[in-house]
Design an enzyme around this catalytic site. Structure first.
Site, mmCIF file in Angstrom:
data_model
loop_
_atom_site.group_PDB
_atom_site.id
_atom_site.type_symbol
_atom_site.label_atom_id
_atom_site.label_comp_id
_atom_site.label_asym_id
_atom_site.label_seq_id
_atom_site.Cartn_x
_atom_site.Cartn_y
_atom_site.Cartn_z
ATOM 1 N N ARG A 18 0.841 -1.207 0.000
ATOM 2 C CA ARG A 18 0.000 0.000 0.000
ATOM 3 C C ARG A 18 0.873 1.253 0.000
ATOM 4 O O ARG A 18 0.566 2.239 -0.668
ATOM 5 C CB ARG A 18 -0.944 -0.007 1.199
ATOM 6 C CG ARG A 18 -1.931 1.150 1.151
ATOM 7 C CD ARG A 18 -3.032 0.994 2.180
ATOM 8 N NE ARG A 18 -2.500 1.067 3.539
ATOM 9 C CZ ARG A 18 -3.203 0.753 4.634
ATOM 10 N NH1 ARG A 18 -4.463 0.343 4.510
ATOM 11 N NH2 ARG A 18 -2.681 0.840 5.834
ATOM 12 N N LYS B 251 -2.810 6.570 1.271
ATOM 13 C CA LYS B 251 -2.752 6.923 2.698
ATOM 14 C C LYS B 251 -1.849 8.140 2.845
ATOM 15 O O LYS B 251 -0.671 8.024 3.189
ATOM 16 C CB LYS B 251 -2.250 5.739 3.516
ATOM 17 C CG LYS B 251 -2.732 5.798 4.965
ATOM 18 C CD LYS B 251 -2.499 4.479 5.670
ATOM 19 C CE LYS B 251 -2.993 4.530 7.094
ATOM 20 N NZ LYS B 251 -4.451 4.512 7.215
ATOM 21 N N GLU C 241 -16.387 6.382 4.006
ATOM 22 C CA GLU C 241 -15.430 6.171 5.096
ATOM 23 C C GLU C 241 -16.026 6.617 6.420
ATOM 24 O O GLU C 241 -16.828 7.546 6.468
ATOM 25 C CB GLU C 241 -14.153 7.000 4.858
ATOM 26 C CG GLU C 241 -13.317 6.552 3.676
ATOM 27 C CD GLU C 241 -12.251 5.543 4.052
ATOM 28 O OE1 GLU C 241 -12.173 5.096 5.210
ATOM 29 O OE2 GLU C 241 -11.476 5.181 3.146
HETATM 30 C C1 LIG Z 1 -5.490 3.696 7.374
HETATM 31 C C2 LIG Z 1 -6.908 3.969 6.977
HETATM 32 C C3 LIG Z 1 -7.919 2.996 7.095
HETATM 33 C C4 LIG Z 1 -7.703 1.644 7.718
HETATM 34 O O1 LIG Z 1 -6.705 0.909 7.120
HETATM 35 P P1 LIG Z 1 -6.047 -0.309 7.933
HETATM 36 O O2 LIG Z 1 -5.030 -0.842 7.008
HETATM 37 O O3 LIG Z 1 -7.124 -1.265 8.211
HETATM 38 O O4 LIG Z 1 -5.483 0.274 9.175
HETATM 39 C C5 LIG Z 1 -9.186 3.323 6.648
HETATM 40 N N1 LIG Z 1 -9.480 4.538 6.140
HETATM 41 C C6 LIG Z 1 -8.532 5.502 6.027
HETATM 42 C C7 LIG Z 1 -8.905 6.810 5.463
HETATM 43 C C8 LIG Z 1 -7.226 5.249 6.441
HETATM 44 O O5 LIG Z 1 -6.306 6.201 6.320
#
Ligand SMILES: *Cc1c(COP(=O)(O)O)cnc(C)c1O
Length: 339
Positions: free
Chosen positions: A82, A184, A220
């Site tokens: 990722r 992210k 989200e």
């Molecule tokens: C990090 C994140 C998540 C959750 O991702 P995980 O890999 O399960 O920790 C979900 N939504 C957003 C916007 C994120 O930044």
């Protein structure tokens, strides 16, 4: 906070300076060897693109102390992949999967005394990040980059057991339809600070973002992914190019299917169809699962299972996933990397 003052049963999610962090520089086309350092302060150019143009991304994953004393990293390869996608979207070089996992292992080993004990519900939270640095002022990709991983001990998100939380639909967007929602990156978080704080002021745990194109579908839950269970025991979670592909979400999809025998549907979750669901939750590395009691939309609160009690399917999913992470339940092939 000094190590001696840590109260292991009172740990929350707060910055604590641990012993060592990993630091690697990208210059002239490649990452250097990387090293551990005690220094938790970065000295970077005032012209760094990370400071002006948001050229940065990050990851979050946990290391768990197991019953037999060994240490589990949960799916670090997925975080590495990722991060490589986030870096590509922001025109940054990314560490290889090998460098990423090696950095995480080094940081866990060097800070082993900070891993909360088995059975405490706590874990060592790792925060890898890549930032654009070096002398620059124009809007372009940085001349140099830093890849770093630091860690903090964190407690269980819910002290005294999981409890449902209420959320409110936001009229703001955290990301654009073809923007950076799936990466992210800090920019999405900067955009979420004000709507999130408004929601919290009104006594909600956080806000829920609808799809930025039509504002009719759930995307989200704050900075976590949404899922819900239909009356026919189907596991439903939104699919959209502006949803962040969470690793907790991915893992729940696989466990829901293989261990709980639920049918999984990745698709639209219309805000006017919440009656289809008997339970709902938000999922992410920090809390694993936050059960959703109710969602407020246009001044009306829609309650799922209960505002007080956690539903049975959400409870089973939580027990299965946390059991796998801490090594109490056998993990699917490749999910656990021993440190
Ligand atoms: C990090 C994140 C998540 C959750 O991702 P995980 O890999 O399960 O920790 C979900 N939504 C957003 C916007 C994120 O930044």
């Amino acid at each position: 906070m000094a190590y001696e003052n840590i109260e292991w049963d009172k740990l929350g999610f707060d910055y604590i300076k641990t012993d060592q962090r990993y630091l690697s520089h990208w210059r002239n086309g490649d990452w250097d060897q990387g090293k551990l350092t005690e220094d938790n302060v970065l000295h970077i150019s005032e012209g760094s693109t990370a400071l002006h143009y948001g050229q940065q991304c990050f990851e979050g994953l946990k290391a768990y102390r197991c019953k037999d004393g060994s240490i589990n990293l949960f799916r670090p390869d997925q975080n590495a992949l990722r991060m490589q996608r986030s870096c590509a979207r922001l025109l940054m070089p990314a560490p290889s999967t090998e460098q990423f996992i090696e950095a995480c292992k080094q940081v866990v080993k060097a800070n082993e005394r900070f891993i909360p004990p088995y059975g405490s519900g706590g874990a060592l939270y790792l925060r890898p990040f890549v930032i654009g640095v070096g002398d620059n002022i124009g809007v372009r990709t940085a001349p140099e980059f830093i890849f770093s991983v630091f860690c903090i001990p964190v407690g269980p998100y819910f002290k005294g057991g999981m409890k449902p939380n209420n959320f409110v639909i936001s009229s703001y967007d955290r990301a654009a339809p073809q923007g950076t929602g799936a990466a992210k990156v800090g920019g999405n978080y900067a955009a979420s600070l004000m709507p999130g704080s408004q929601a919290k002021k009104n006594n909600f745990a956080d806000c829920i973002y609808l799809d930025p194109q039509t504002h009719t579908k759930i995307e989200e839950v704050g900075s976590a992914n949404f899922f819900a269970i239909t009356h026919n025991d189907e596991f439903v979670t939104p699919k959209s190019p502006s949803v962040l592909p969470g690793i907790t979400r991915l893992s729940l999809i696989e466990l829901a299917q293989s261990r709980l025998g639920l049918k999984v549907i990745e698709g639209d979750v219309f805000i006017d169809k919440l009656g289809d669901f008997k339970e709902a939750g938000a999922c992410g590395t920090a809390a694993v699962i936050t059960p959703i009691g109710g969602i407020e939309y246009n001044g009306k609160l829609h309650v799922f299972h209960s505002e007080k009690e956690v539903g049975p399917v959400v409870s089973r999913l939580y027990a299965e996933l946390t059991g796998v992470q801490s090594g109490d339940i056998e993990a699917p092939e490749g999910w656990i990397v021993k440190v």
